[in-house]
Design a protein around this motif. Structure first.
Motif, PDB file in Angstrom:
ATOM      1  N   UNK A 178       0.876  -1.163   0.000  1.00 50.32           N
ATOM      2  CA  UNK A 178       0.000   0.000   0.000  1.00 50.32           C
ATOM      3  C   UNK A 178       0.912   1.211   0.000  1.00 50.32           C
ATOM      4  N   UNK A 179       0.928   1.948  -1.088  1.00 48.87           N
ATOM      5  CA  UNK A 179       1.892   3.035  -1.241  1.00 48.87           C
ATOM      6  C   UNK A 179       1.443   4.345  -0.608  1.00 48.87           C
ATOM      7  N   UNK A 218      -8.387  12.818  10.642  1.00 49.21           N
ATOM      8  CA  UNK A 218      -8.014  13.055   9.253  1.00 49.21           C
ATOM      9  C   UNK A 218      -6.807  12.286   8.772  1.00 49.21           C
ATOM     10  N   UNK A 219      -6.477  11.163   9.433  1.00 48.33           N
ATOM     11  CA  UNK A 219      -5.341  10.362   9.021  1.00 48.33           C
ATOM     12  C   UNK A 219      -5.772   9.282   8.027  1.00 48.33           C
ATOM     13  N   UNK A 220      -4.811   8.827   7.237  1.00 46.06           N
ATOM     14  CA  UNK A 220      -5.053   7.809   6.212  1.00 46.06           C
ATOM     15  C   UNK A 220      -4.255   6.556   6.537  1.00 46.06           C
ATOM     16  N   UNK A 221      -4.902   5.422   6.488  1.00 44.70           N
ATOM     17  CA  UNK A 221      -4.233   4.144   6.718  1.00 44.70           C
ATOM     18  C   UNK A 221      -3.518   3.745   5.439  1.00 44.70           C
ATOM     19  N   UNK A 222      -2.224   3.377   5.555  1.00 46.35           N
ATOM     20  CA  UNK A 222      -1.505   3.096   4.330  1.00 46.35           C
ATOM     21  C   UNK A 222      -0.222   2.334   4.526  1.00 46.35           C
ATOM     22  N   UNK A 223       0.839   2.842   3.930  1.00 47.31           N
ATOM     23  CA  UNK A 223       2.128   2.164   3.828  1.00 47.31           C
ATOM     24  C   UNK A 223       2.617   1.667   5.180  1.00 47.31           C
ATOM     25  N   UNK A 224       3.083   0.428   5.238  1.00 49.68           N
ATOM     26  CA  UNK A 224       3.591  -0.233   6.436  1.00 49.68           C
ATOM     27  C   UNK A 224       2.509  -0.471   7.477  1.00 49.68           C
ATOM     28  N   UNK A 225       1.226  -0.395   7.063  1.00 50.58           N
ATOM     29  CA  UNK A 225       0.097  -0.638   7.950  1.00 50.58           C
ATOM     30  C   UNK A 225       0.081   0.319   9.136  1.00 50.58           C
ATOM     31  N   UNK A 226       0.437   1.566   8.871  1.00 47.44           N
ATOM     32  CA  UNK A 226       0.329   2.604   9.881  1.00 47.44           C
ATOM     33  C   UNK A 226      -0.459   3.763   9.291  1.00 47.44           C
TER      34      UNK A 226
END
Length: 238
Positions: A80-81, A119-127
């Motif tokens: 997930x980039x 307002x955070x987005x779940x993404x790269x490295x599962x954080x």
């Protein structure tokens, strides 16, 4: 997993999470609580640090029985980039923690809800990451990880996650000025602390006070001044 992602994982997992778990997990000694130098954030102006500090910190903490492999941040996670940095090198890291109050823990499901509200987005490295609005390809403004190994938020087991704290880390250079990035990270940490009934701590595990905030702002203003583009010189007139 390509080498760049692995290097980022080593840098962030080794430096931030290893140090966080080490400091949160050990009892305080009499007189402890003074601010200590941050081995990452205190780089000399203009000095560029390659992300090998995780291995160095592993060696320093070897007596604690910790191994680097335990802290490879989501190395087996699906790709997930969102929130991925194109450049793995960095010059400075600014860190805050949101910690549970004494006798409590932060629960994974509550963290996810609070992160979404903040307002955070779940993404790269599962954080979680704060991205530049309209330009997610520029990478993270700052990121949020659990201090409980391996640091990631695995949604398959999120209901089981309990952690004493989460870490907010701003890695410079960022996709905006350092001061602007800080002015986005600080209120986000404060908002999540409110939602999670936690407390905001500085990089040394002290309660974040006005004096420390002012000092960090001064440091980041200085960083921005050092990294300003030089003024264009007018061609000489003959």
């Amino acid at each position: 997993m390509d080498s760049t992602v692995l290097r980022v994982g080593i840098a962030i997992a080794g430096v931030l999470l290893l140090a966080a778990i080490y400091f949160f997990g050990r009892p305080r000694k009499p007189g402890q609580g003074r601010r200590v130098a941050d081995p990452v954030a205190r780089a000399e102006p203009g000095e560029r640090i390659e992300p090998t500090l995780g291995a160095q910190l592993e060696q320093e903490l070897a007596g604690e029985g910790t191994t680097q492999s335990e802290f490879d941040l989501a190395s087996d996670a699906p790709s997930n980039d969102l929130g991925r940095r194109d450049d793995a090198s960095f010059e400075k890291i600014v860190t805050l923690y949101v910690a549970a109050r004494a006798g409590n823990v932060l629960r994974g499901s509550d963290i996810v809800v609070a992160a979404e509200k903040a307002g955070l987005t779940y993404g790269h490295m599962q954080i979680f990451h704060r991205l530049v609005e309209g330009h997610p390809e520029r990478g993270p403004v700052f990121s949020v990880a659990s201090i409980k190994k391996p640091g990631s938020f695995d949604m398959a087991t999120i209901q089981e996650l309990e952690t004493p704290a989460i870490a907010f880390f701003l890695t410079l250079p960022a996709p905006m000025t350092a001061l602007d990035a800080w002015e986005k990270m600080l209120p986000t940490a404060q908002r999540m602390a409110e939602l999670l009934d936690g407390v905001v701590l500085d990089e040394s595990r002290n309660a974040l006070g006005r004096q420390r905030v002012a000092h960090i702002r001064d440091e980041l203003r200085a960083y921005d001044r050092q990294h300003e583009a030089p003024p264009l010189t007018k061609p000489a007139r003959w």
